[in-house]
Design a protein around this motif. Structure first.
Motif, PDB file in Angstrom:
ATOM      1  N   UNK A 190     -22.895 -44.237  83.218  1.00 31.46           N
ATOM      2  CA  UNK A 190     -22.882 -43.592  81.900  1.00 31.46           C
ATOM      3  C   UNK A 190     -22.263 -42.193  81.978  1.00 31.46           C
ATOM      4  N   UNK A 191     -22.588 -41.453  83.037  1.00 37.33           N
ATOM      5  CA  UNK A 191     -22.014 -40.115  83.203  1.00 37.33           C
ATOM      6  C   UNK A 191     -20.509 -40.206  83.412  1.00 37.33           C
ATOM      7  N   UNK A 192     -20.089 -41.205  84.194  1.00 35.21           N
ATOM      8  CA  UNK A 192     -18.649 -41.376  84.419  1.00 35.21           C
ATOM      9  C   UNK A 192     -17.943 -41.738  83.123  1.00 35.21           C
ATOM     10  N   UNK A 193     -18.521 -42.647  82.355  1.00 38.47           N
ATOM     11  CA  UNK A 193     -17.936 -43.019  81.069  1.00 38.47           C
ATOM     12  C   UNK A 193     -17.879 -41.818  80.123  1.00 38.47           C
ATOM     13  N   UNK A 194     -18.936 -41.050  80.116  1.00 40.20           N
ATOM     14  CA  UNK A 194     -18.972 -39.872  79.251  1.00 40.20           C
ATOM     15  C   UNK A 194     -17.899 -38.869  79.676  1.00 40.20           C
ATOM     16  N   UNK A 195     -17.731 -38.713  80.988  1.00 40.79           N
ATOM     17  CA  UNK A 195     -16.709 -37.776  81.481  1.00 40.79           C
ATOM     18  C   UNK A 195     -15.317 -38.276  81.108  1.00 40.79           C
ATOM     19  N   UNK A 196     -15.058 -39.590  81.238  1.00 45.33           N
ATOM     20  CA  UNK A 196     -13.758 -40.159  80.864  1.00 45.33           C
ATOM     21  C   UNK A 196     -13.501 -39.955  79.369  1.00 45.33           C
ATOM     22  N   UNK A 197     -14.516 -40.186  78.582  1.00 47.20           N
ATOM     23  CA  UNK A 197     -14.370 -40.013  77.134  1.00 47.20           C
ATOM     24  C   UNK A 197     -14.074 -38.548  76.779  1.00 47.20           C
TER      25      UNK A 197
END
Length: 106
Positions: free
Chosen positions: A91-98
């Motif tokens: 989730x943190x990685x997805x949030x960072x990508x977003x």
């Protein structure tokens, strides 16, 4: 007079002889009774020891079961924690990508 003394000695001898035989019989009866009591106490002690051993064995089995359950529960909790941590990282990685896409405008 001689007959009187001999008769008295004879009666005294008989009295002592019967008295000593009775004491021996009573002593033997007492000895037998004591042996029976000791044997019975020994048997009861043996039975009590067997019961204690059985209870201890049952308690050890229950403790083993509880420990196995605790280990299983701890293992499950650890797996759940690892899964949750993995999801949090994803989730943190997805949030960072977003956020990077949002900032870069893509």
């Amino acid at each position: 007079m001689r007959k009187l003394v001999l008769s008295s000695v004879f009666l005294l001898t008989l009295a002592v002889m019967f008295t000593s035989c009775r004491d021996t019989k009573k002593a033997e009866e007492t000895k037998d009774a004591v042996e029976q009591v000791v044997e019975k106490a020994g048997n009861e002690a043996k039975e009590a020891a067997e019961k204690v051993e059985e209870v201890a064995k049952d308690a050890a089995e229950k403790v083993e079961e509880v420990v196995e359950e605790a280990v299983d529960t701890a293992g499950d909790a650890a797996k759940d924690a690892i899964d949750a941590a993995g999801e949090a990282v994803d989730n943190a990685a997805d949030a960072a990508k977003n956020k990077v896409k949002e900032v870069s405008g893509h």
